[in-house]
Design a protein around this motif. Structure first.
Motif, mmCIF file in Angstrom:
data_model
loop_
_atom_site.group_PDB
_atom_site.id
_atom_site.type_symbol
_atom_site.label_atom_id
_atom_site.label_comp_id
_atom_site.label_asym_id
_atom_site.label_seq_id
_atom_site.Cartn_x
_atom_site.Cartn_y
_atom_site.Cartn_z
ATOM 1 N N ALA A 102 0.831 -1.206 0.000
ATOM 2 C CA ALA A 102 0.000 0.000 0.000
ATOM 3 C C ALA A 102 0.865 1.255 0.000
ATOM 4 N N ARG A 103 1.941 1.234 0.787
ATOM 5 C CA ARG A 103 2.830 2.400 0.826
ATOM 6 C C ARG A 103 3.534 2.582 -0.515
ATOM 7 N N GLU A 104 3.935 1.480 -1.131
ATOM 8 C CA GLU A 104 4.569 1.557 -2.446
ATOM 9 C C GLU A 104 3.592 2.120 -3.474
ATOM 10 N N GLY A 105 2.339 1.644 -3.435
ATOM 11 C CA GLY A 105 1.339 2.140 -4.375
ATOM 12 C C GLY A 105 1.070 3.614 -4.198
ATOM 13 N N LEU A 106 0.967 4.057 -2.953
ATOM 14 C CA LEU A 106 0.721 5.470 -2.696
ATOM 15 C C LEU A 106 1.918 6.314 -3.133
ATOM 16 N N ARG A 107 3.121 5.789 -2.938
ATOM 17 C CA ARG A 107 4.326 6.505 -3.382
ATOM 18 C C ARG A 107 4.320 6.675 -4.900
ATOM 19 N N GLU A 108 3.909 5.629 -5.622
ATOM 20 C CA GLU A 108 3.862 5.719 -7.077
ATOM 21 C C GLU A 108 2.827 6.744 -7.537
ATOM 22 N N VAL A 109 1.704 6.786 -6.863
ATOM 23 C CA VAL A 109 0.664 7.769 -7.192
ATOM 24 C C VAL A 109 1.175 9.182 -6.929
ATOM 25 N N HIS A 110 1.831 9.368 -5.801
ATOM 26 C CA HIS A 110 2.363 10.695 -5.472
ATOM 27 C C HIS A 110 3.472 11.116 -6.430
ATOM 28 N N ILE A 142 -0.293 13.124 -7.959
ATOM 29 C CA ILE A 142 -1.704 12.890 -7.692
ATOM 30 C C ILE A 142 -1.893 12.727 -6.192
ATOM 31 N N ALA A 143 -2.859 13.437 -5.634
ATOM 32 C CA ALA A 143 -3.254 13.234 -4.242
ATOM 33 C C ALA A 143 -4.644 12.605 -4.254
ATOM 34 N N ARG A 178 4.992 20.043 -7.716
ATOM 35 C CA ARG A 178 4.949 19.625 -6.320
ATOM 36 C C ARG A 178 4.855 20.859 -5.414
ATOM 37 N N SER A 179 3.704 21.462 -5.442
ATOM 38 C CA SER A 179 3.463 22.690 -4.704
ATOM 39 C C SER A 179 3.272 22.393 -3.214
ATOM 40 N N LYS A 180 3.148 23.453 -2.446
ATOM 41 C CA LYS A 180 2.880 23.305 -1.008
ATOM 42 C C LYS A 180 1.550 22.577 -0.791
ATOM 43 N N ALA A 224 -1.536 17.704 0.812
ATOM 44 C CA ALA A 224 -2.512 16.664 0.439
ATOM 45 C C ALA A 224 -1.867 15.282 0.457
ATOM 46 N N ALA A 225 -0.617 15.183 -0.015
ATOM 47 C CA ALA A 225 0.091 13.903 -0.002
ATOM 48 C C ALA A 225 0.346 13.445 1.431
ATOM 49 N N TYR A 226 0.685 14.379 2.306
ATOM 50 C CA TYR A 226 0.896 14.058 3.721
ATOM 51 C C TYR A 226 -0.374 13.464 4.327
ATOM 52 N N GLU A 227 -1.517 14.066 4.004
ATOM 53 C CA GLU A 227 -2.780 13.554 4.548
ATOM 54 C C GLU A 227 -3.110 12.181 3.967
ATOM 55 N N ASP A 228 -2.772 11.936 2.699
ATOM 56 C CA ASP A 228 -2.933 10.581 2.145
ATOM 57 C C ASP A 228 -2.143 9.567 2.972
#
Length: 358
Positions: A114-122, A126-127, A159-161, A166-170
Motif C-alpha cells: 500500500a505504501r509503495e502504491g501510494l508513493r507511485e501515485v504521489h 496525484i493526491a 509539487r506545490s505546497k 494533500a500527499a501528507y494527509e494521504d
C-alpha cells in the motif's frame, strides 16, 4: 457518444452485475470489448439515471477520476481507464476484496504494498484525498494493495505546497488503516505522523467538514455505506431486531447482494433452533409488515464469531454474494471455519452473476 481521453480505446461495455447504487451513480461490473474484439473485466460508473441537478456534479467526479487514473496508469496499484462516455466512466476491474472485508490483521506485506502504491501515485503528482475510507483500499487476490475511487483526487502540475500537504494527509490516512490492522508494524516516524494532523486538516475539520456533512447528509441524504446498499442500512436493522425477538433465535446477521433489475436483495443468517424458515417469515409479516422480507433467510446452527464474540461480517458478506472462492483470502480460526463450512453447504444464493434480463 464517447468522449475519448488521450489514447483511450473505443469499444463497448457489456453489463453483467450491479455492484452498488447511490445518489451520484450506479456501479456496474461487466466486460469492456475494444474495437479488435478483445474483452477485459471492467467496472462502469454510470450517472445517466441520477437527478438532473446532481448530473453536473456526477459528471465532474467522473472526469476527475478519469484524469487521475490516466495519469496513474503504470503504477501497478491502480486500474486503467477504458472510456469516458457522456454519462459514464469505464475503468478496469481487479479481483480483490475491500479492506473492511479483508481485514488483513498482522499483514505487514500488504501495508508495504500500500505504501509503495501510494508513493507511485504521489510521484505522478496525484493526491487521492479519500483514503480514510477502507473501501477505497482493495486487497487484491495476489496480496497487492490497489487504490480505488479517485473521484476526489487532485492532479497537480508541480509539487506545490498544497500538493505536499494533500500527499501528507494521504499518508496519514494510510497509516490509520495500518494502525487498525497491523499496529505492531508502525515505525516511530509513522506514529508521529499519525499524531500530527496538518494545519489545513485541522481547519477543515473545524469548519468545512461541518458544511460538507450538512450538504451531503442533510440536503442530499447521502451516507457512506461502505459498499452496502441503502436497503441493508435502512431496513436491515429492523429486520434483524424483529427476527432476534422470535422464539428460538440466538443471533441474526443481515447482508445484501445484487439482484436482477439493478436492485439489491437481503440475506438473513439466523442462528436458531426449534423453528423453521416458514415460522420466521410469518413472524416478520406480523411484526414488520411495512418492510419487504429478506429474499434469502437461512437458519444456521452457529454464526461465525471471532475471539471477542463478534459476528464475522466479512465471511458472511462473501457467502451472501456467493463469492466463495474469495473466502480463502480471509483468516479464520478452526471454529469460524466449521461454522462457515456448515453455512456454505446450505447457502441460498447460488449465483454471483446478475445478467441483464435474467
Amino acid at each position: 457518444m464517447t468522449q475519448a481521453l488521450p489514447d483511450a480505446a473505443r469499444g463497448t461495455f457489456e453489463l453483467d452485475t450491479v455492484l452498488k447504487r447511490d445518489i451520484f451513480s450506479t456501479i456496474e461490473r461487466g466486460l469492456w470489448r475494444d474495437e479488435a474484439g478483445n474483452a477485459f473485466p471492467a467496472v462502469r460508473r454510470r450517472y445517466t439515471d441520477v437527478k438532473w441537478w446532481i448530473k453536473p456534479l456526477a459528471r465532474h467526479f467522473a472526469r476527475r477520476e478519469a484524469r487521475a487514473l490516466r495519469r496513474a496508469e503504470g503504477s501497478g496499484h491502480t486500474v486503467p481507464v477504458y472510456a469516458l462516455e457522456e454519462g459514464a466512466l469505464v475503468r478496469g476491474f481487479v479481483d480483490g476484496i475491500p479492506l473492511q472485508i479483508a481485514r488483513p490483521y498482522g499483514d505487514a506485506a500488504f501495508f508495504r504494498s500500500a505504501r509503495e502504491g501510494l508513493r507511485e501515485v504521489h510521484r505522478r503528482r496525484i493526491a487521492h484525498n479519500d483514503l480514510a475510507k477502507p473501501q477505497n483500499w482493495l486487497y487484491a487476490a495476489d496480496g497487492r494493495a490497489v487504490l480505488m475511487d479517485f473521484q476526489l483526487a487532485f492532479c497537480f502540475e508541480r509539487r506545490s505546497k498544497f500538493f505536499r500537504v494533500a500527499a501528507y494527509e494521504d499518508i496519514r490516512h494510510l497509516l490509520k488503516q495500518k494502525r487498525s490492522f497491523c499496529p505492531e508494524a508502525l515505525t516511530p516516524m509513522e506514529k508521529r505522523i499519525l499524531a500530527r494532523k496538518s494545519l489545513f486538516t485541522r481547519i477543515w475539520m473545524a469548519t468545512g467538514k461541518q458544511v460538507y456533512n450538512f450538504v451531503t447528509r442533510r440536503l442530499l441524504n447521502y451516507h457512506d455505506t461502505e459498499g452496502r446498499g441503502p436497503r441493508a442500512m435502512e431496513q436491515g436493522p429492523r429486520i434483524a431486531e424483529a427476527l432476534g425477538a422470535a422464539p428460538g433465535v440466538r443471533g441474526v446477521h443481515i447482508a445484501d447482494f445484487p439482484t436482477a433489475g439493478h436492485s439489491f436483495g437481503l440475506y438473513a443468517f439466523v442462528e436458531a433452533t426449534g423453528t423453521s424458515e416458514e415460522t420466521l417469515r410469518a413472524h416478520l409479516a406480523t411484526t414488520v409488515p411495512d418492510i419487504l422480507p429478506p429474499e434469502h433467510l437461512q437458519i444456521v446452527p452457529a454464526l461465525p464469531r471471532d475471539e471477542a464474540g463478534e459476528v464475522r461480517d466479512d465471511l458472511l458478506r462473501l457467502v451472501a454474494l456467493n463469492q466463495i472462492d474469495q473466502l480463502e483470502q480471509l483468516p479464520r480460526s478452526a471454529s469460524e471455519q466449521a461454522a462457515i463450512d456448515a453455512i456454505i453447504r446450505d447457502r441460498r444464493n447460488l449465483s454471483d452473476r446478475v445478467r441483464r434480463g435474467i
